[in-house]
Design a protein around this motif. Structure first.
Motif, short mmCIF file in Angstrom:
data_model
loop_
_atom_site.label_atom_id
_atom_site.label_comp_id
_atom_site.label_asym_id
_atom_site.label_seq_id
_atom_site.Cartn_x
_atom_site.Cartn_y
_atom_site.Cartn_z
N HIS A 121 5.66 -25.90 12.49
CA HIS A 121 6.22 -26.44 13.73
C HIS A 121 6.38 -25.33 14.77
O HIS A 121 6.04 -25.50 15.96
N LEU A 122 6.87 -24.16 14.33
CA LEU A 122 7.08 -23.05 15.28
C LEU A 122 5.74 -22.56 15.85
O LEU A 122 5.65 -22.25 17.05
N PHE A 136 15.27 -17.57 19.79
CA PHE A 136 15.60 -17.33 18.38
C PHE A 136 15.51 -18.64 17.59
O PHE A 136 15.92 -19.69 18.07
N SER A 137 14.95 -18.57 16.38
CA SER A 137 14.99 -19.72 15.48
C SER A 137 15.47 -19.26 14.11
O SER A 137 14.86 -18.36 13.51
N GLN A 138 16.54 -19.88 13.63
CA GLN A 138 17.01 -19.54 12.27
C GLN A 138 16.15 -20.29 11.27
O GLN A 138 16.36 -21.47 11.00
N ASN A 142 -3.76 -21.69 9.52
CA ASN A 142 -4.00 -23.06 10.01
C ASN A 142 -3.96 -23.13 11.52
O ASN A 142 -4.76 -23.82 12.15
N TYR A 143 -3.01 -22.41 12.08
CA TYR A 143 -2.86 -22.40 13.55
C TYR A 143 -4.06 -21.69 14.19
O TYR A 143 -4.69 -22.19 15.12
N TRP A 144 -4.42 -20.53 13.63
CA TRP A 144 -5.49 -19.69 14.17
C TRP A 144 -6.85 -20.41 14.12
O TRP A 144 -7.64 -20.34 15.07
N LYS A 186 3.14 -21.33 20.10
CA LYS A 186 1.74 -20.94 20.33
C LYS A 186 1.58 -19.42 20.52
O LYS A 186 1.19 -18.95 21.60
N PRO A 187 1.88 -18.65 19.46
CA PRO A 187 1.85 -17.19 19.61
C PRO A 187 0.44 -16.63 19.75
O PRO A 187 -0.53 -17.20 19.24
#
Ligand code: NAD
Length: 355
Positions: A67-68, A54-56, A113-115, A73-74
């Motif tokens: 950052h997440l 979990f990340s709030q 950006n991640y993709w 790395k989903p």
């Protein structure tokens, strides 16, 4: 798979996470700001799993999202975080513009950006699944029509207008940038862990306390009701098997007027909670009619034949079986309800995450 779920502490998001952790081997990162509607107590049954984190985090916080993405790395994003209550959108629309529109934009950009930097094989497999509502289609008053995936948008409330905006953004990010998205538009959900401001839990809990059961206008507004666990199964199917760029409507084939829903709840309570509050002879006598909500849509109804035909999904619960399960759940989970009603779920969170 690694799945980043936004809004996972909410009603539907928590059902999705429970479904994934309990029925698959996938890993989940729950990204939730924990507004008044987010409740980590709905995830107690999976919170100890090694595959759950979990990340709030606020989805408007782009740096935190970047950052997440870099650390988790989903393989897929399931985007459920939203302000979701129509009445609140009428009294205070700004939070809806911020989270539902700006937040979705920030999440799309962080995902893009991640993709863009993924190796080719992972890039092809990546999915951005946007979870939306049938309310974007507007009203079906006086027609026998159903909403299909090609019905044009005509939102009525600040809530549905903000969701419509987010749907357009997601489709534009696919068309313009090639981001591999899937979109679902679903009818009204009900079931366990529903925040008690929404119709069904509100009526159950008010009746049990001998409080009035307030019905907007004449109570003839028709909604198509879907049991939340059926929705969670549908969402999992879409994120894993849905075709890129496609939209799937999800519905329960259960069109009911609000007043019918409330009568059905009262009948179930007569059977399941016969010891009524003092002075109450019959739960039905608590029904009271109040001034209608401005801009209230009269009828929503979904044609869910595409998801049935293409992905083989259909609801497992009828309205009768799902409503019985829901009433039984509220009767046997008084602690969850009391913590919400007293605000204690917020201090539970503080205690749980101290340090
Ligand atoms: P909910 O209000 O129960 O939960 C929303 C969650 O999002 C909460 O946990 C909240 O803390 C979180 N959140 C809100 N703002 C945030 C932000 N800025 N950053 C991160 N997290 C944030 O909503 P729900 O009923 O579970 O609905 C989930 C999604 O499904 C929404 O997008 C909604 O539009 C859609 N939907 C709901 C229904 C329904 O009947 N409830 C039907 C169709 C579609």
């Amino acid at each position: 798979m690694k799945i980043l779920v936004t809004g996972g502490a909410g009603f539907i998001g928590s059902a999705v996470i429970r479904h994934i952790i309990q029925n698959t081997e996938h890993q989940v990162l729950n990204v939730d700001k924990l507004t008044y509607a987010g409740n980590l107590e709905s995830l107690i049954s999976v919170a100890d799993s090694q595959r759950y984190q979990f990340s709030q985090t606020d989805i408007c916080d782009r740096a935190a999202l970047e950052h997440l993405f870099q650390t988790f790395k989903p393989d897929a994003v399931m985007h459920l975080a939203a302000e979701s209550h129509v009445d609140r959108s009428i009294s205070g629309p700004f939070a809806f513009i911020e989270t539902n529109i700006i937040g979705t934009y920030q999440l799309l950009e962080a995902a893009r950006n991640y993709w863009l930097n993924l190796p080719k094989e992972l890039k092809n497999k990546f999915r951005f699944h946007h979870i939306s509502t049938d309310e974007v289609y507007g009203d079906l008053e006086g027609t026998a029509d159903l909403f299909t995936e090609t019905t044009s948008y005509s939102p009525s409330s600040p809530y549905s207008a903000s969701k419509a905006s987010s749907d357009h953004l997601v489709r534009a990010w696919h068309r313009t940038y090639g981001l591999p998205v899937v979109v679902t538009n679903c009818s009204n959900n009900y079931g366990p862990y529903h925040f008690p401001e929404k119709l069904i839990p509100l009526m159950i809990l008010n009746a049990l306390q001998g409080k009035p059961l307030p019905i907007y206008g004449n109570g003839q507004q028709i909604r198509d009701w879907l049991f939340v666990e059926d929705h969670a199964r549908a969402l999992y199917k879409v994120v894993t098997e849905g075709a890129v760029g496609e939209t799937y409507n999800i519905g329960g084939h259960n069109e009911k007027a609000n007043i019918e829903v409330v009568h059905a709840i009262c009948t179930l309570l007569e059977e399941l909670a016969p010891n009524k509050p003092e002075g109450v002879q019959q739960y039905k006598e608590l029904i009271t009619y109040v001034t209608d909500r401005p801009g209230h849509d009269v009828r929503y109804a979904i044609d869910a034949s595409k998801i049935k035909k293409e992905l083989g999904w259909e609801p497992a619960e009828s309205f009768e079986s799902g409503l019985r399960k829901t009433v039984e759940w509220y009767l046997s989970n008084q602690e969850w309800v009391e913590h919400i009603q007293s605000g204690e779920y917020l201090s539970w969170l503080e205690k749980q995450y101290q340090g």
